[in-house]
Design a protein around this motif. Structure first.
Motif, PDB file in Angstrom:
ATOM      1  N   ILE A 217       0.859  -1.187   0.000  1.00  0.00           N
ATOM      2  CA  ILE A 217       0.000   0.000   0.000  1.00  0.00           C
ATOM      3  C   ILE A 217       0.894   1.235   0.000  1.00  0.00           C
ATOM      4  O   ILE A 217       1.735   1.403   0.893  1.00  0.00           O
ATOM      5  N   ASN A 218       0.730   2.100  -0.983  1.00  0.00           N
ATOM      6  CA  ASN A 218       1.575   3.300  -1.039  1.00  0.00           C
ATOM      7  C   ASN A 218       0.811   4.526  -0.546  1.00  0.00           C
ATOM      8  O   ASN A 218      -0.411   4.513  -0.411  1.00  0.00           O
ATOM      9  N   VAL A 219       1.552   5.590  -0.258  1.00  0.00           N
ATOM     10  CA  VAL A 219       1.013   6.822   0.307  1.00  0.00           C
ATOM     11  C   VAL A 219       1.294   7.973  -0.651  1.00  0.00           C
ATOM     12  O   VAL A 219       2.408   8.096  -1.180  1.00  0.00           O
ATOM     13  N   THR A 220       0.284   8.803  -0.841  1.00  0.00           N
ATOM     14  CA  THR A 220       0.447  10.029  -1.646  1.00  0.00           C
ATOM     15  C   THR A 220      -0.128  11.200  -0.867  1.00  0.00           C
ATOM     16  O   THR A 220      -1.109  11.042  -0.130  1.00  0.00           O
ATOM     17  N   CYS A 221       0.457  12.371  -1.021  1.00  0.00           N
ATOM     18  CA  CYS A 221      -0.021  13.597  -0.376  1.00  0.00           C
ATOM     19  C   CYS A 221      -0.142  14.687  -1.425  1.00  0.00           C
ATOM     20  O   CYS A 221       0.733  14.826  -2.304  1.00  0.00           O
ATOM     21  N   ALA A 222      -1.212  15.468  -1.325  1.00  0.00           N
ATOM     22  CA  ALA A 222      -1.448  16.553  -2.286  1.00  0.00           C
ATOM     23  C   ALA A 222      -2.280  17.627  -1.610  1.00  0.00           C
ATOM     24  O   ALA A 222      -2.872  17.412  -0.545  1.00  0.00           O
ATOM     25  N   VAL A 223      -2.331  18.796  -2.253  1.00  0.00           N
ATOM     26  CA  VAL A 223      -3.112  19.921  -1.737  1.00  0.00           C
ATOM     27  C   VAL A 223      -4.589  19.676  -2.044  1.00  0.00           C
ATOM     28  O   VAL A 223      -4.956  19.413  -3.199  1.00  0.00           O
ATOM     29  N   LYS A 224      -5.416  19.785  -1.036  1.00  0.00           N
ATOM     30  CA  LYS A 224      -6.858  19.653  -1.231  1.00  0.00           C
ATOM     31  C   LYS A 224      -7.508  21.016  -1.419  1.00  0.00           C
ATOM     32  O   LYS A 224      -8.407  21.171  -2.248  1.00  0.00           O
TER      33      LYS A 224
ATOM     34  N   GLN B 130      -4.076  16.653   2.000  1.00  0.00           N
ATOM     35  CA  GLN B 130      -4.683  15.336   2.189  1.00  0.00           C
ATOM     36  C   GLN B 130      -3.692  14.262   1.779  1.00  0.00           C
ATOM     37  O   GLN B 130      -3.137  14.282   0.673  1.00  0.00           O
ATOM     38  N   CYS B 131      -3.467  13.312   2.700  1.00  0.00           N
ATOM     39  CA  CYS B 131      -2.624  12.153   2.413  1.00  0.00           C
ATOM     40  C   CYS B 131      -3.512  10.915   2.327  1.00  0.00           C
ATOM     41  O   CYS B 131      -4.389  10.717   3.186  1.00  0.00           O
ATOM     42  N   LYS B 132      -3.280  10.080   1.325  1.00  0.00           N
ATOM     43  CA  LYS B 132      -4.152   8.938   1.069  1.00  0.00           C
ATOM     44  C   LYS B 132      -3.368   7.636   1.017  1.00  0.00           C
ATOM     45  O   LYS B 132      -2.186   7.609   0.665  1.00  0.00           O
ATOM     46  N   LEU B 133      -4.070   6.552   1.373  1.00  0.00           N
ATOM     47  CA  LEU B 133      -3.586   5.201   1.121  1.00  0.00           C
ATOM     48  C   LEU B 133      -4.092   4.768  -0.247  1.00  0.00           C
ATOM     49  O   LEU B 133      -5.256   5.021  -0.598  1.00  0.00           O
ATOM     50  N   ASN B 134      -3.245   4.098  -1.014  1.00  0.00           N
ATOM     51  CA  ASN B 134      -3.628   3.650  -2.350  1.00  0.00           C
ATOM     52  C   ASN B 134      -3.214   2.198  -2.523  1.00  0.00           C
ATOM     53  O   ASN B 134      -2.070   1.836  -2.238  1.00  0.00           O
ATOM     54  N   GLY B 135      -4.159   1.379  -2.947  1.00  0.00           N
ATOM     55  CA  GLY B 135      -3.866  -0.029  -3.173  1.00  0.00           C
ATOM     56  C   GLY B 135      -5.137  -0.828  -3.310  1.00  0.00           C
ATOM     57  O   GLY B 135      -6.256  -0.306  -3.202  1.00  0.00           O
ATOM     58  N   LYS B 136      -5.001  -2.121  -3.519  1.00  0.00           N
ATOM     59  CA  LYS B 136      -6.150  -3.002  -3.684  1.00  0.00           C
ATOM     60  C   LYS B 136      -6.908  -3.148  -2.365  1.00  0.00           C
ATOM     61  O   LYS B 136      -6.302  -3.385  -1.320  1.00  0.00           O
ATOM     62  N   GLY B 137      -8.208  -3.021  -2.447  1.00  0.00           N
ATOM     63  CA  GLY B 137      -9.039  -3.164  -1.255  1.00  0.00           C
ATOM     64  C   GLY B 137      -9.066  -1.951  -0.351  1.00  0.00           C
ATOM     65  O   GLY B 137      -9.641  -2.004   0.735  1.00  0.00           O
ATOM     66  N   ILE B 138      -8.456  -0.845  -0.752  1.00  0.00           N
ATOM     67  CA  ILE B 138      -8.403   0.372   0.056  1.00  0.00           C
ATOM     68  C   ILE B 138      -9.519   1.320  -0.378  1.00  0.00           C
ATOM     69  O   ILE B 138      -9.748   1.532  -1.569  1.00  0.00           O
ATOM     70  N   VAL B 139     -10.191   1.895   0.596  1.00  0.00           N
ATOM     71  CA  VAL B 139     -11.213   2.917   0.350  1.00  0.00           C
ATOM     72  C   VAL B 139     -10.685   4.232   0.909  1.00  0.00           C
ATOM     73  O   VAL B 139     -10.397   4.333   2.105  1.00  0.00           O
ATOM     74  N   ASN B 140     -10.525   5.255   0.045  1.00  0.00           N
ATOM     75  CA  ASN B 140      -9.981   6.536   0.515  1.00  0.00           C
ATOM     76  C   ASN B 140     -10.845   7.731   0.133  1.00  0.00           C
ATOM     77  O   ASN B 140     -10.410   8.877   0.234  1.00  0.00           O
ATOM     78  N   ASP B 141     -12.079   7.459  -0.291  1.00  0.00           N
ATOM     79  CA  ASP B 141     -12.963   8.560  -0.681  1.00  0.00           C
ATOM     80  C   ASP B 141     -14.351   8.422  -0.048  1.00  0.00           C
ATOM     81  O   ASP B 141     -15.363   8.748  -0.672  1.00  0.00           O
TER      82      ASP B 141
END
Length: 336
Positions: free
Chosen positions: A245-252, A307-318
């Motif tokens: 599971i990787n992590v990304t951060c961006a301006v919301k 906002q920092c998110k988890l990204n990967g299979k089976g992950i819900v981030n929205d």
């Protein structure tokens, strides 16, 4: 019998029985009572003051004390608080039996419950929710605001990071956990249910510029703050279905270019070797992996919502209802 005047003879009166007279007398009395009921009330009958309850005479303190003593113990009847010894015995016996029954029933239910469940894993675990994410520092909600030149404004953040990373000190990790080199799940299901599971090391020094070892201020004194992200523990959960599971951060909210460059330590994803988690009774020394994020080029005096998110299979981030499910949002305001 002599004739009466006018030549008319008087007939003798018949004698009326005594019972009949009494009967008629009773009827007369009843009729008189009925008439009295329908007669208008006299003025003195409307005086309701005479019907009011008369106040009891005031009792002295001595009388009250005597009555209390008599109530507590009546020497004439051998009664305590209005009850005899037999009555008190029956009452105490009843309540003792009642509460003993309730305690036995509660204990039996608790025993059946504890007997039917395992302290090591959930008995029923049909649906596993995707993990959420937490961050440090977390002092005044999810808000990081400070001036790089003002030590007092960022010292609390540095202290919070120190406390958060104390269990990850290299010496503690080397003493309690093992060094893992594999890049797959660390499965230990073949061990006995009660046997303690081993945990992989996660050393503080691996966090580089955000470890607090090279820079004890975690970049806050330079206006390049660090934060720590951690995925929530879920017993038996295998994140990513074999893919990290990787992590990304961006301006919301705010200008995207104001965030500048972002650095991740030790990597931008959570390695599979730290999963699954077997619970605190079996995974005693388990240390959750951490991803450190350093905002190396954030623009001064600009209010940003990141906002920092988890990204990967089976992950819900929205999720619209749970803002901590698979992501975390915080405000960042850095001043010179």
């Amino acid at each position: 019998m002599e004739p009466a005047e006018g030549g008319v003879e008087e007939k003798p009166l018949k004698s009326i029985p005594h019972k009949v007279i009494l009967k008629h007398g009773q009827e007369l009395e009843e009729e008189q009572e009925e008439l009295a009921e329908h007669q208008p009330l006299e003025q003195e009958d409307l005086n309701f003051e005479r019907w009011k309850r008369r106040p009891l005479p005031k009792r002295t303190l001595h009388q009250k004390i005597d009555d209390l003593k008599t109530y507590l113990w009546n020497a004439e009847t051998n009664e305590f608080m209005g009850r005899s010894g037999k009555s008190w015995s029956l009452i105490l016996l009843f309540y003792a039996a009642l509460y003993a029954f309730l305690a036995a029933m509660f204990g039996g239910c608790l025993f059946c419950l504890m007997w039917s469940i395992s302290p090591y894993h959930p008995t029923f675990n049909d649906r596993v929710m995707p993990p959420g994410m937490t961050m440090a520092p977390h002092l005044e909600g999810h808000e990081i605001a400070f001036n790089a030149s003002d030590r007092k404004s960022w010292k609390k953040y540095a202290r919070s990071m120190d406390e958060y990373l104390r269990p990850y000190n290299d010496g503690v990790q080397e003493r309690k956990n093992i060094r893992c080199t594999q890049e797959r799940y660390f499965m230990q299901d073949n061990l006995d249910e009660t046997e303690e599971r081993k945990a992989c090391q996660f050393k503080r020094s691996w966090l580089g510029e955000c470890s607090g070892l090279r820079d004890p201020h975690y970049g806050y004194s330079q206006g390049r703050p660090c934060i720590l992200l951690r995925m929530n523990r879920i017993l038996g959960y295998l994140p990513g279905q074999g893919t990290p599971i990787n992590v990304t951060c961006a301006v919301k909210k705010g200008p995207p270019e104001a965030l500048g460059g972002i650095q991740f330590f030790p990597k931008s994803f959570f390695e599979l070797k730290y999963y699954p988690y077997y619970g605190k009774l079996r995974h005693v020394n388990y240390s959750s992996p951490v991803v450190a994020v350093r905002f190396a080029g954030v623009q001064y005096d600009t209010h940003l919502q990141v906002q920092c998110k988890l990204n990967g299979k089976g992950i819900v981030n929205d999720s619209p209802t749970d803002r901590y499910l698979g992501s975390i949002t915080f405000s960042l305001d850095v001043g010179a």
